[in-house]
Design a protein around this motif. Structure first.
Motif: not given
Length: 373
Positions: A59-85
């Protein structure tokens, strides 16, 4: 630099004039990511129940797509994330994880499930006396918060009671106030028949709805989600309607006047993303368990608990409803969104809503994409 030279050397014959020029900043080019064969193959893994390596939409991924399709693409398709620190402050997602874990552990103790299978859905009656005993403890809630923060923020592993310091200690105190206020409110609704907490559902989910033309539409996708709490309230020995409960640590709305408010931000109110999430959860639970009796939904907004408690979800003033009363309209709006996600002719574009960018993890990436075009 020139100003500094003037102050050092004091040139007597220098004339200082300021000229203004009307220089218009160029509009940044529109950013978009077109769906090539590779991207479409990744998207199709969400919508193929027999995929060799399926992807699962939350549901969070769907909400993110509604918020911003580009943001969804970066996080869920390309698995981009900030370095965990480790940072000096507790990130919003970590804060939410801590709060949810504490509530689950409190109710696991109240229902005597701390050593049992957390997916056990046997109903346990919890009384006001049970909750008051937890509230009377000076250490129980605090210890749960300390271990959760040490696990998820300080990275010290499970069950570590190292004392908190600085900002983490302040946040821990704030969380304890939220938890205590919530438990006091729950005590007033007792008896509560607790069914499950943090219930994990992972399945093929079929949605059916009515579109804007009044036609029946349907779609399906691989779904994953964790329901915060499932319970009933009612008189002694007479459990009431099953409830799907979700805790929200951020801003959200549990009262809307139109189904569209789940999908579109307005100048007066942010999109009711929590309600959309609850409808998806309720449908997933019904399909997972074969449950056909009424299911109500409850959004517990922790930010406002100390001021006005928890209020019932309301759609056009209607409260305490079975989610199925509105599900065909809600899913009638959601299904076209999911179809848009699959459409090869619709690229991933950034949102036009500046509010959605406020806490976006991909602001810098999005900016670089604009500069490189």
């Amino acid at each position: 630099y020139i100003h500094q030279l003037k102050r050092i050397f004091h040139p007597a014959d220098m004339v200082h004039r300021v000229y203004g020029y009307n220089v218009a900043a160029p509009e940044p080019p529109e950013v978009e990511v077109r769906k090539d064969a590779r991207i479409l193959a990744e998207i199709n893994r969400y919508f193929d129940p027999s995929a060799e390596k399926p992807r699962f939409l939350s549901a969070s991924a769907i909400n993110q797509y509604i918020n911003c399709p580009l943001s969804f693409y970066l996080q869920y398709i390309e698995k981009y994330k900030r370095q965990d620190e480790i940072s000096d402050w507790i990130a919003a997602d970590v804060y939410g994880t801590v709060v949810h874990q504490v509530f689950q552990q409190v109710y696991d103790r109240l229902s005597h499930r701390e050593a049992a299978d957390s997916q056990d859905d046997t109903e346990v009656c919890i009384t006001a006396d049970d909750i008051n005993r937890v509230l009377a403890s000076k250490t129980l809630i605090n210890n749960l918060i300390v271990t959760a923060i040490n696990e998820h923020h300080n990275k010290l592993g499970k069950d570590d009671l190292t004392p908190l310091h600085g900002e983490a200690k302040i946040v821990g105190m704030l969380i304890e106030q939220y938890v205590r206020h919530a438990l006091q409110f729950d005590a007033g609704e007792c008896p509560i028949y607790y069914c499950a907490g943090e219930k994990d559902i992972r399945r093929w989910l079929t949605l059916r709805g009515i579109d804007s033309d009044g036609d029946e539409i349907t779609t399906g996708f691989n779904f994953t989600g964790i329901i915060d709490r499932i319970d009933r309230t009612g008189g002694t020995g007479t459990p009431g309607v099953l409830r799907i409960v979700d805790y929200k640590t951020g801003a959200d709305s549990n009262a809307i006047s139109d189904i569209d408010e789940m999908f579109v931000d307005t100048p007066q109110k942010q999109r009711a993303k929590g309600l959309l999430q609850l409808f998806i959860y309720a449908e997933a639970f019904a399909q997972e368990t074969g449950y056909t009796d009424p299911i109500s939904v409850r959004l517990n907004l922790l930010r406002s608990i100390a001021v006005k408690g928890f209020s019932e979800v309301s759609i056009c003033g209607d409260k305490g409803f079975d989610y199925r009363k509105y599900s065909s309209r809600v899913f009638g709006r959601l299904i076209p969104v999911l179809r848009q996600m699959q459409d090869p002719d619709i690229p991933f574009r950034p949102t036009n809503d500046p509010h959605a960018c406020t806490f976006c993890n991909f602001m810098e990436v999005c900016s670089k994409l604009k500069q490189n075009r």
